[in-house]
Design an enzyme around this catalytic site. Structure first.
Site, mmCIF file in Angstrom:
data_model
loop_
_atom_site.group_PDB
_atom_site.id
_atom_site.type_symbol
_atom_site.label_atom_id
_atom_site.label_comp_id
_atom_site.label_asym_id
_atom_site.label_seq_id
_atom_site.Cartn_x
_atom_site.Cartn_y
_atom_site.Cartn_z
ATOM 1 N N GLY A 16 -14.674 -30.115 -47.798
ATOM 2 C CA GLY A 16 -13.337 -30.199 -47.195
ATOM 3 C C GLY A 16 -12.491 -31.203 -47.967
ATOM 4 O O GLY A 16 -12.871 -31.655 -49.059
ATOM 5 N N LEU A 17 -11.368 -31.589 -47.375
ATOM 6 C CA LEU A 17 -10.461 -32.498 -48.089
ATOM 7 C C LEU A 17 -11.115 -33.833 -48.416
ATOM 8 O O LEU A 17 -10.956 -34.357 -49.527
ATOM 9 C CB LEU A 17 -9.197 -32.737 -47.250
ATOM 10 C CG LEU A 17 -8.066 -31.740 -47.444
ATOM 11 C CD1 LEU A 17 -6.956 -31.996 -46.435
ATOM 12 C CD2 LEU A 17 -7.516 -31.815 -48.872
ATOM 13 N N ALA A 18 -11.863 -34.383 -47.463
ATOM 14 C CA ALA A 18 -12.459 -35.705 -47.696
ATOM 15 C C ALA A 18 -13.505 -35.630 -48.808
ATOM 16 O O ALA A 18 -13.509 -36.449 -49.738
ATOM 17 C CB ALA A 18 -13.080 -36.241 -46.415
ATOM 18 N N SER A 44 -13.137 -24.465 -45.792
ATOM 19 C CA SER A 44 -13.507 -25.621 -44.962
ATOM 20 C C SER A 44 -12.457 -25.804 -43.877
ATOM 21 O O SER A 44 -11.331 -25.323 -43.986
ATOM 22 C CB SER A 44 -13.558 -26.894 -45.802
ATOM 23 O OG SER A 44 -14.515 -26.754 -46.812
ATOM 24 N N GLY A 51 -0.020 -29.150 -38.686
ATOM 25 C CA GLY A 51 1.232 -29.857 -38.435
ATOM 26 C C GLY A 51 1.690 -30.871 -39.451
ATOM 27 O O GLY A 51 2.868 -30.925 -39.806
ATOM 28 N N HIS A 260 -7.050 -31.951 -27.420
ATOM 29 C CA HIS A 260 -5.678 -31.664 -27.860
ATOM 30 C C HIS A 260 -4.936 -30.961 -26.728
ATOM 31 O O HIS A 260 -5.470 -30.032 -26.110
ATOM 32 C CB HIS A 260 -5.708 -30.770 -29.096
ATOM 33 C CG HIS A 260 -4.404 -30.701 -29.825
ATOM 34 N ND1 HIS A 260 -3.295 -30.087 -29.293
ATOM 35 C CD2 HIS A 260 -4.021 -31.177 -31.035
ATOM 36 C CE1 HIS A 260 -2.286 -30.180 -30.155
ATOM 37 N NE2 HIS A 260 -2.704 -30.840 -31.218
ATOM 38 N N ARG A 276 5.598 -29.509 -30.749
ATOM 39 C CA ARG A 276 6.267 -30.464 -29.837
ATOM 40 C C ARG A 276 7.087 -31.464 -30.639
ATOM 41 O O ARG A 276 8.145 -31.904 -30.202
ATOM 42 C CB ARG A 276 5.228 -31.180 -28.966
ATOM 43 C CG ARG A 276 4.792 -30.353 -27.759
ATOM 44 C CD ARG A 276 3.657 -31.006 -27.008
ATOM 45 N NE ARG A 276 2.427 -30.961 -27.771
ATOM 46 C CZ ARG A 276 1.596 -31.972 -27.954
ATOM 47 N NH1 ARG A 276 1.851 -33.144 -27.409
ATOM 48 N NH2 ARG A 276 0.510 -31.839 -28.688
ATOM 49 N N GLU A 397 -13.676 -36.842 -41.242
ATOM 50 C CA GLU A 397 -13.945 -36.769 -39.798
ATOM 51 C C GLU A 397 -15.399 -37.059 -39.459
ATOM 52 O O GLU A 397 -15.707 -37.452 -38.337
ATOM 53 C CB GLU A 397 -13.524 -35.382 -39.273
ATOM 54 C CG GLU A 397 -13.449 -35.347 -37.755
ATOM 55 C CD GLU A 397 -12.877 -34.057 -37.191
ATOM 56 O OE1 GLU A 397 -12.181 -33.323 -37.922
ATOM 57 O OE2 GLU A 397 -13.126 -33.799 -36.001
ATOM 58 N N SER A 413 -5.337 -37.832 -39.357
ATOM 59 C CA SER A 413 -6.649 -37.411 -39.832
ATOM 60 C C SER A 413 -6.576 -36.786 -41.221
ATOM 61 O O SER A 413 -7.369 -37.133 -42.108
ATOM 62 C CB SER A 413 -7.253 -36.411 -38.857
ATOM 63 O OG SER A 413 -8.416 -35.885 -39.412
HETATM 64 C C1 LIG Z 1 -6.964 -26.426 -35.851
HETATM 65 C C2 LIG Z 1 -6.854 -27.825 -36.372
HETATM 66 C C3 LIG Z 1 -5.646 -28.298 -36.821
HETATM 67 C C4 LIG Z 1 -5.529 -29.597 -37.304
HETATM 68 N N1 LIG Z 1 -4.313 -30.056 -37.715
HETATM 69 C C5 LIG Z 1 -4.217 -31.317 -38.184
HETATM 70 C C6 LIG Z 1 -2.960 -31.828 -38.632
HETATM 71 O O1 LIG Z 1 -1.943 -31.144 -38.625
HETATM 72 N N2 LIG Z 1 -2.920 -33.108 -39.077
HETATM 73 C C7 LIG Z 1 -4.027 -33.906 -39.098
HETATM 74 O O2 LIG Z 1 -3.918 -35.053 -39.510
HETATM 75 N N3 LIG Z 1 -5.232 -33.438 -38.701
HETATM 76 C C8 LIG Z 1 -5.343 -32.171 -38.251
HETATM 77 N N4 LIG Z 1 -6.566 -31.701 -37.843
HETATM 78 C C9 LIG Z 1 -7.757 -32.508 -38.104
HETATM 79 C C10 LIG Z 1 -8.118 -32.407 -39.595
HETATM 80 O O3 LIG Z 1 -7.808 -31.125 -40.074
HETATM 81 C C11 LIG Z 1 -9.593 -32.663 -39.840
HETATM 82 O O4 LIG Z 1 -9.992 -33.842 -39.194
HETATM 83 C C12 LIG Z 1 -9.875 -32.815 -41.329
HETATM 84 O O5 LIG Z 1 -9.335 -31.745 -42.053
HETATM 85 C C13 LIG Z 1 -11.359 -32.924 -41.580
HETATM 86 O O6 LIG Z 1 -11.572 -32.906 -42.968
HETATM 87 P P1 LIG Z 1 -13.015 -33.234 -43.545
HETATM 88 O O7 LIG Z 1 -12.912 -33.097 -45.007
HETATM 89 O O8 LIG Z 1 -13.509 -34.492 -42.971
HETATM 90 O O9 LIG Z 1 -13.951 -32.072 -42.954
HETATM 91 P P2 LIG Z 1 -13.839 -30.483 -43.048
HETATM 92 O O10 LIG Z 1 -12.570 -29.999 -43.590
HETATM 93 O O11 LIG Z 1 -14.257 -29.983 -41.690
HETATM 94 O O12 LIG Z 1 -14.946 -30.110 -44.104
HETATM 95 C C14 LIG Z 1 -16.311 -30.233 -43.816
HETATM 96 C C15 LIG Z 1 -17.089 -29.675 -44.981
HETATM 97 O O13 LIG Z 1 -18.462 -29.956 -44.800
HETATM 98 C C16 LIG Z 1 -19.218 -28.810 -45.078
HETATM 99 N N5 LIG Z 1 -20.463 -28.951 -44.319
HETATM 100 C C17 LIG Z 1 -20.621 -29.155 -42.996
HETATM 101 N N6 LIG Z 1 -21.909 -29.295 -42.700
HETATM 102 C C18 LIG Z 1 -22.583 -29.169 -43.860
HETATM 103 C C19 LIG Z 1 -23.960 -29.200 -44.194
HETATM 104 N N7 LIG Z 1 -24.923 -29.420 -43.279
HETATM 105 N N8 LIG Z 1 -24.307 -29.020 -45.489
HETATM 106 C C20 LIG Z 1 -23.357 -28.794 -46.448
HETATM 107 N N9 LIG Z 1 -22.055 -28.768 -46.173
HETATM 108 C C21 LIG Z 1 -21.671 -28.958 -44.888
HETATM 109 C C22 LIG Z 1 -18.344 -27.653 -44.696
HETATM 110 O O14 LIG Z 1 -18.709 -26.478 -45.360
HETATM 111 C C23 LIG Z 1 -16.986 -28.172 -45.162
HETATM 112 O O15 LIG Z 1 -16.839 -27.891 -46.541
HETATM 113 C C24 LIG Z 1 -6.671 -30.424 -37.331
HETATM 114 C C25 LIG Z 1 -7.890 -29.951 -36.865
HETATM 115 C C26 LIG Z 1 -7.979 -28.676 -36.361
HETATM 116 C C27 LIG Z 1 -9.282 -28.247 -35.780
#
Ligand SMILES: Cc1cc2nc3c(=O)[nH]c(=O)nc-3n(C[C@H](O)[C@H](O)[C@H](O)COP(=O)(O)OP(=O)(O)OC[C@H]3O[C@@H](n4cnc5c(N)ncnc54)[C@H](O)[C@@H]3O)c2cc1C
Length: 647
Positions: A16-18, A44, A51, A260, A276, A397, A413
């Protein structure tokens, strides 16, 4: 045993992004980086974010005068004083840089249009003249709990745009990605992490990746709430779970779960807070705008925990719209007009059309609060290094870094993913640069053997045991009904008992499909016990925290209690131990003293000591709980007292 073992400098679990932003930083420093992901990175969950992303750029009229101090104040107040204030400080300073960097990567941010613009603010349509000299700068929209318009956005596809741009950088740098791969166990020797064992979801084969540094960036654990979440089905919290299974690395604040306000009812697909922010309002069954009475100042744009509670209470008071799926309220976007809805909120328009058959320019949208975000996660220091485990880092996250405390502000986030990606990526690069890959491969093979053994046991089990999906659904019902928006001691005790029983059921469950390779039922079964353990520590943590703070609201302890609970929950639970161990550490150094958030209740139990007394031994006490030394001294990034300067 099929003993595939590969090595790399940096292993990033999560695309994902992180994870990807972190990988870029490590690769740019010259390290060999491998990303593992359940799905192709562009699928991801970050891609679903709609938003916006908070960064104090101050580009439009309603953002004028914004700065990092105001962003810091909003973030700490939003967290209900649960955040680590130094991390919040680091975050707000780096967010503007990270957002501009995304523009450089190719994100098509929505831009300021100089001249007359029409907005809806607190229910009124107003005309505002944007400065001509700001034409073309990154635009902001309003979001909950903020003093200024601060969320930078790309229509309502901010996460999509950001993830595609960042992933293009990953491709450009030639970083290796192994998708359809599930990391199932960390390789460690009791104090040093050496990578992870993973399972290929195409073949069912296990392999070990040994690495100088390992990063968990696996996103949230919303799916422990079953269907009652906006999260994708891949958000099952396995990064947090494999850290918990070590028995050494603690998870932080697992009871801090965000709900939410506006999920589409009954499917629970998110309707962004940006709607909103752009002027949509909430109505009850009599089409009354109840949030104006409940929160006269912030109205629909109080923080998410506060708005969700008012909505739930409104429905409990019989003012929801009854349906066979339970009550809902209405979100009214009609006054924003079709032009706005099909451009700045295009994804909202399409979700309503495609998943509910509604036209938000003409129809009211049925909404209900539902699980959305995991503030809890793998506890880490300000470099993103996990407690108690050298070589293990965490970002996004999946982490409890901890800038959100007990309530995350909308838009903070997405910003955290790229800010933490940059910061943790730098720390990872430094760590890997100084480390050697002098690993005892026996530790890796033993971990791989355990993982293979678990899969073999599931396949060998026969008899009339329960099926894994029934257990999953029961877990979701327990979590939403008893560990939800309003919590109470007796219900939480029942939740803990029920989850304990489900853990026992899991040990007896039997698979219908015995295929050893690409078998989704087996893949899910291998995660189920981990999900139940996460649910258990969430429920138990909520039971033990006898106060209300942010999203954790106890009807039987309705006040925030800064005298006894100004702390962070830590939980450790070895894979073979019967019960988890809970402990509590200080939230971090306090600069902004606890006070009223500016919305929600102003009643609380005050601290008995001064901030100086609280701060006296904060870092020593955190070190006792496993916080490892950081690249810069603890507290060195605090801008103490900056919030007192005139802004
Ligand atoms: C519908 C929705 C809308 C949102 N809108 C916003 C917004 O507008 N603004 C905002 O700030 N936040 C928003 N959020 C929150 C934000 O999008 C997330 O917190 C953030 O994108 C999480 O990014 P991440 O990289 O931590 O994890 P993720 O993007 O969830 O990526 C997780 C990655 O881990 C991988 N993974 C998971 N488990 C395993 C494993 N066991 N082995 C190998 N790979 C694994 C997955 O394949 C994925 O690539 C929103 C959340 C949702 C649900």
């Amino acid at each position: 045993m099929s003993a595939e073992l590969i090595s790399t400098d940096v292993l990033v679990i999560g695309g994902g992004l992180a994870g990807e932003r972190c990988a870029i930083e490590a690769a740019a420093a010259g390290h060999d980086v491998l990303i593992l992901s359940l799905v192709p990175p562009r699928r991801s969950h970050s891609c679903a974010a709609q938003g916006g992303m908070q960064a104090a750029l101050g580009n439009c009229v309603k953002a004028a005068g914004d700065n990092t101090t105001l962003h810091f104040l909003d973030t700490v107040r939003g967290s209900d004083w649960g955040a680590d204030q130094e991390v919040a400080q680091i975050f707000v300073e780096e967010a503007p840089v990270a957002v501009r960097e995304l523009a450089h990567f190719g994100v098509p941010w929505t831009r300021v249009r100089g001249g007359k613009n029409s907005y809806v603010i607190k229910g009124e349509r107003v005309e505002i003249e944007e400065r001509i000299e700001n034409d073309g700068l990154i635009m902001h929209r309003d979001f909950g709990g903020t003093a200024k318009w601060r969320a930078c956005y790309a229509a309502a596809a901010t996460g999509h745009a950001a993830l595609y741009a960042v992933d293009s950088e990953v491709v450009r740098l030639g970083i290796t990605v192994r998708d359809r791969t599930d990391a199932v166990e960390l390789i460690h020797d009791g104090g040093r992490c050496w990578g992870a064992v993973a399972r290929c979801l195409r073949t069912g084969r296990h392999f070990a990746v040994v690495a100088k540094a390992t990063v968990i960036a696996t996103g949230g654990y919303g799916r422990i709430y079953g269907q009652y979440t906006t999260n994708a089905t891949i958000n099952e919290g396995m990064g947090a779970a494999i850290a918990l299974n070590t028995g050494i690395v603690p998870l932080g604040n697992m009871e801090a779960v965000q709900f939410h306000p506006t999920a589409l009812a009954p499917s629970n697909i998110l309707i962004t807070e940006g709607s909103r922010g752009d002027g949509a309002y909430l109505l009850d069954k009599d089409l009354h705008r109840f949030m104006v009475d409940a929160e006269p100042e912030k109205q629909e744009l109080a923080s998410r925990d506060v708005v969700s509670r008012h909505m739930k209470q409104r429905m409990r008071d019989g003012m929801g719209v009854d349906t066979p799926y339970g009550p809902h309220l209405w979100l009214d976007l009609r006054h924003l007009g079709e032009q706005h809805l099909t451009t700045k909120l295009r994804e909202v328009f399409e979700i309503c059309r495609d998943f509910a058959g509604l036209n938000p320019a003409q129809d009211l949208i049925p909404v209900q609060p539902t699980q959305h975000y995991s503030m809890g996660g793998v506890r880490a220091n300000k470099d993103g290094q996990a407690y108690n485990m050298a070589g293990l880092f965490v970002a996004g996250e999946a982490s409890c870094w901890d800038m959100h405390g007990f309530n995350r502000l909308g838009g903070n986030s997405l910003a955290e993913t790229v800010v933490a990606g940059r910061i943790v990526g730098r720390a990872v690069a430094g760590f890997a640069g100084a480390a050697s890959l002098d690993v005892n491969t026996g530790v890796a093979f033993a971990a791989m053997q355990r993982a293979e053994q678990r899969a073999a046991e599931w396949l060998a089990r026969t008899g009339p045991g329960p099926d894994v999906y029934t257990i999953r659904d029961a877990m979701g019902e327990t979590m939403m009904s008893k560990v939800g928006i309003f919590r109470k001691g007796d219900e939480l005790e029942r939740a803990v008992t029920e989850l304990r029983a489900l853990l026992a059921d899991c040990d007896k469950a039997v698979l219908r499909s015995k295929a050893p390779g690409m078998n989704p039922e087996l893949t899910f079964a291998l995660r189920l016990r981990n999900m139940l353990r996460l649910a258990y520590v969430t429920a138990k943590g909520a039971l033990l925290r006898t106060e209300s703070r942010g999203a954790h609201y106890r009807s039987d302890y309705p006040l925030r209690n800064d005298a006894e609970w100004l702390n962070r929950t830590l939980v450790r639970w070895a894979a073979d131990a019967v019960e988890p161990e809970f402990s509590y550490e200080p939230v971090g150094e306090i600069d902004l003293p606890p006070g009223h958030r500016g919305y929600g209740s102003d009643e609380r139990i005050e601290m008995r000591m001064s901030p100086d007394q609280y701060n006296a031994d904060v870092y020593a006490r955190q070190a006792e709980h496993g916080r490892l030394a950081t690249s810069e001294a603890a507290g060195s990034r605090m801008r103490r007292g900056a919030w007192q300067e005139p802004v």
